[in-house]
Design a protein around this motif. Structure first.
Motif, PDB file in Angstrom:
ATOM      1  N   UNK A  68      12.574 -16.861   2.016  1.00  0.00           N
ATOM      2  CA  UNK A  68      12.541 -15.411   2.199  1.00  0.00           C
ATOM      3  C   UNK A  68      11.883 -14.735   0.998  1.00  0.00           C
ATOM      4  N   UNK A  69      11.057 -13.756   1.305  1.00  0.00           N
ATOM      5  CA  UNK A  69      10.390 -12.984   0.255  1.00  0.00           C
ATOM      6  C   UNK A  69      10.183 -11.561   0.764  1.00  0.00           C
ATOM      7  N   UNK A  70      10.342 -10.605  -0.115  1.00  0.00           N
ATOM      8  CA  UNK A  70      10.067  -9.205   0.218  1.00  0.00           C
ATOM      9  C   UNK A  70       8.932  -8.728  -0.659  1.00  0.00           C
ATOM     10  N   UNK A  71       7.977  -8.000  -0.075  1.00  0.00           N
ATOM     11  CA  UNK A  71       6.798  -7.553  -0.802  1.00  0.00           C
ATOM     12  C   UNK A  71       6.507  -6.104  -0.448  1.00  0.00           C
ATOM     13  N   UNK A  72       6.242  -5.301  -1.476  1.00  0.00           N
ATOM     14  CA  UNK A  72       5.885  -3.899  -1.280  1.00  0.00           C
ATOM     15  C   UNK A  72       4.371  -3.734  -1.390  1.00  0.00           C
ATOM     16  N   UNK A  73       3.786  -3.073  -0.384  1.00  0.00           N
ATOM     17  CA  UNK A  73       2.351  -2.810  -0.375  1.00  0.00           C
ATOM     18  C   UNK A  73       2.128  -1.321  -0.081  1.00  0.00           C
ATOM     19  N   UNK A  74       2.434  -0.496  -1.058  1.00  0.00           N
ATOM     20  CA  UNK A  74       2.303   0.942  -0.876  1.00  0.00           C
ATOM     21  C   UNK A  74       3.348   1.484   0.064  1.00  0.00           C
ATOM     22  N   UNK A  75       2.895   1.986   1.220  1.00  0.00           N
ATOM     23  CA  UNK A  75       3.830   2.525   2.219  1.00  0.00           C
ATOM     24  C   UNK A  75       4.374   1.447   3.147  1.00  0.00           C
ATOM     25  N   UNK A  76       4.003   0.204   2.921  1.00  0.00           N
ATOM     26  CA  UNK A  76       4.452  -0.878   3.790  1.00  0.00           C
ATOM     27  C   UNK A  76       5.299  -1.870   3.000  1.00  0.00           C
ATOM     28  N   UNK A 118      17.689  -7.210   2.666  1.00  0.00           N
ATOM     29  CA  UNK A 118      17.017  -6.620   1.506  1.00  0.00           C
ATOM     30  C   UNK A 118      17.595  -5.238   1.245  1.00  0.00           C
ATOM     31  N   UNK A 119      17.759  -4.887  -0.020  1.00  0.00           N
ATOM     32  CA  UNK A 119      18.145  -3.530  -0.399  1.00  0.00           C
ATOM     33  C   UNK A 119      17.397  -3.161  -1.668  1.00  0.00           C
ATOM     34  N   UNK A 120      17.218  -1.868  -1.857  1.00  0.00           N
ATOM     35  CA  UNK A 120      16.525  -1.453  -3.067  1.00  0.00           C
ATOM     36  C   UNK A 120      16.279   0.038  -3.114  1.00  0.00           C
ATOM     37  N   UNK A 121      15.711   0.460  -4.215  1.00  0.00           N
ATOM     38  CA  UNK A 121      15.361   1.860  -4.441  1.00  0.00           C
ATOM     39  C   UNK A 121      13.875   1.913  -4.747  1.00  0.00           C
ATOM     40  N   UNK A 122      13.157   2.744  -3.986  1.00  0.00           N
ATOM     41  CA  UNK A 122      11.715   2.873  -4.122  1.00  0.00           C
ATOM     42  C   UNK A 122      11.061   1.489  -3.989  1.00  0.00           C
ATOM     43  N   UNK A 123      10.393   1.011  -5.011  1.00  0.00           N
ATOM     44  CA  UNK A 123       9.694  -0.269  -4.914  1.00  0.00           C
ATOM     45  C   UNK A 123      10.478  -1.415  -5.541  1.00  0.00           C
ATOM     46  N   UNK A 124      11.664  -1.127  -6.029  1.00  0.00           N
ATOM     47  CA  UNK A 124      12.507  -2.154  -6.652  1.00  0.00           C
ATOM     48  C   UNK A 124      13.401  -2.761  -5.582  1.00  0.00           C
ATOM     49  N   UNK A 125      12.896  -3.771  -4.880  1.00  0.00           N
ATOM     50  CA  UNK A 125      13.594  -4.369  -3.747  1.00  0.00           C
ATOM     51  C   UNK A 125      14.083  -5.765  -4.097  1.00  0.00           C
ATOM     52  N   UNK A 126      15.303  -6.084  -3.687  1.00  0.00           N
ATOM     53  CA  UNK A 126      15.868  -7.399  -3.961  1.00  0.00           C
ATOM     54  C   UNK A 126      16.482  -7.975  -2.692  1.00  0.00           C
ATOM     55  N   UNK A 127      16.492  -9.301  -2.622  1.00  0.00           N
ATOM     56  CA  UNK A 127      17.122 -10.011  -1.510  1.00  0.00           C
ATOM     57  C   UNK A 127      18.610 -10.162  -1.768  1.00  0.00           C
ATOM     58  N   UNK A 136       5.168   5.202   5.845  1.00  0.00           N
ATOM     59  CA  UNK A 136       4.281   6.338   5.563  1.00  0.00           C
ATOM     60  C   UNK A 136       4.754   7.584   6.311  1.00  0.00           C
ATOM     61  N   UNK A 137       4.725   8.722   5.620  1.00  0.00           N
ATOM     62  CA  UNK A 137       5.144   9.976   6.217  1.00  0.00           C
ATOM     63  C   UNK A 137       6.641  10.177   6.241  1.00  0.00           C
ATOM     64  N   UNK A 138       7.369   9.270   5.625  1.00  0.00           N
ATOM     65  CA  UNK A 138       8.828   9.375   5.599  1.00  0.00           C
ATOM     66  C   UNK A 138       9.305   9.569   4.163  1.00  0.00           C
ATOM     67  N   UNK A 139      10.446  10.229   4.043  1.00  0.00           N
ATOM     68  CA  UNK A 139      11.025  10.455   2.721  1.00  0.00           C
ATOM     69  C   UNK A 139      11.461   9.121   2.135  1.00  0.00           C
ATOM     70  N   UNK A 140      10.919   8.779   0.991  1.00  0.00           N
ATOM     71  CA  UNK A 140      11.238   7.493   0.377  1.00  0.00           C
ATOM     72  C   UNK A 140      12.495   7.606  -0.471  1.00  0.00           C
ATOM     73  N   UNK A 141      12.951   6.464  -0.904  1.00  0.00           N
ATOM     74  CA  UNK A 141      14.175   6.405  -1.697  1.00  0.00           C
ATOM     75  C   UNK A 141      14.826   5.060  -1.483  1.00  0.00           C
ATOM     76  N   UNK A 142      15.942   5.058  -0.801  1.00  0.00           N
ATOM     77  CA  UNK A 142      16.604   3.795  -0.481  1.00  0.00           C
ATOM     78  C   UNK A 142      15.834   3.055   0.604  1.00  0.00           C
ATOM     79  N   UNK A 143      15.924   1.711   0.554  1.00  0.00           N
ATOM     80  CA  UNK A 143      15.257   0.916   1.576  1.00  0.00           C
ATOM     81  C   UNK A 143      16.108  -0.315   1.875  1.00  0.00           C
TER      82      UNK A 143
END
Length: 240
Positions: free
Chosen positions: A71-79, A53-62, A31-38
């Motif tokens: 292992x699992x990655x989950x997006x919950x808004x800003x978290x 994990x790598x991804x763009x916006x909410x499209x994250x893959x292991x 939260x409060x950070x410029x989103x994009x790559x993760x």
């Protein structure tokens, strides 16, 4: 040119402890950070950093090494959560998350993950024959100490299966022991799962007397015995 921005004031990385087999949730709040790559990264001391994990916006893959059911990655808004199920000792590492624009990614936070294996955690103590030995000069004395596990379970590991570093010290006073001998050989198996060590010493002069201590190195600790006092017996000469 790609610029990687880190924290201007380095923070200590917090510690997360988990028991073997538990589920661990690592959280990255963007939260409060410029989103994009993760990205999520895993770093073991002495090894190259692994991308988890790598991804763009909410499209994250292991990444390939982590595409399993644990292992699992989950997006919950800003978290973004990195979930590790049935955690093992191999999962111990420092985990970092990173986010931002393509040309200016920023590290958000990190976590040191420690996995405790309480089932295999052992507590040891050293027993040493502490009775005083009074002998004549020129006599050989055998000193003995033993390593015991405080585990009460019958499936306790046989301590003689491992080789321990064993050291012997002699001290005229307990505050100033002097090293005399080291032994890296296998121990002698005693009753149960205990492990015994012996030192044969010939008492040739008064300089060989004093209190003898054994020390056993195991599990990253050095454990001392209680000490065995050795002194000489005066020779009773017949009256002329």
């Amino acid at each position: 040119m790609i610029v990687i921005e880190t924290l201007k004031v380095p923070d200590k990385i917090p510690l997360t402890e988990a028991e073997l087999g538990q589920t661990v949730n690592l959280t990255c709040d963007t939260s409060g950070r410029q989103s994009g790559l993760f990205y999520w990264y895993k770093m073991n001391y002495g090894h190259m950093i692994q991308t988890v994990v790598r991804g763009i916006f909410k499209d994250l893959i292991l990444e390939n090494n982590f595409t399993n059911s644990r292992f699992q990655v989950k997006n919950m808004g800003d978290k973004n959560l990195l979930i590790i199920r049935n955690v093992s000792k191999e999962d111990e590492a420092t985990y970092f998350c990173q986010t931002g624009a393509a040309y200016q990614p920023k590290f958000v936070n990190g976590t040191n993950l420690i996995v405790n294996d309480s089932q295999n955690k052992k507590s040891f103590h050293v027993k040493q024959t502490s009775d005083m030995k009074s002998i004549l000069l020129g006599t050989s004395v055998t000193l003995q100490c033993s390593l015991h596990s405080e585990e009460k379970e019958k499936q306790s590991t046989d301590q003689c299966a491992d080789k321990h570093d064993v050291f012997w010290f002699r001290a005229e006073s307990k505050s100033n022991p002097g090293f005399i001998y080291a032994d890296k050989k296998s121990c002698n198996k005693l009753a149960g799962s205990s492990c015994g060590y012996r030192l044969a010493k010939t008492i040739r002069s008064s300089s060989d007397t004093g209190t003898y201590y054994c020390a056993v190195v195991t599990g990253g600790e050095i454990l001392f015995g209680e000490g065995t006092k050795v002194e000489t017996t005066p020779i009773n000469r017949p009256n002329a």
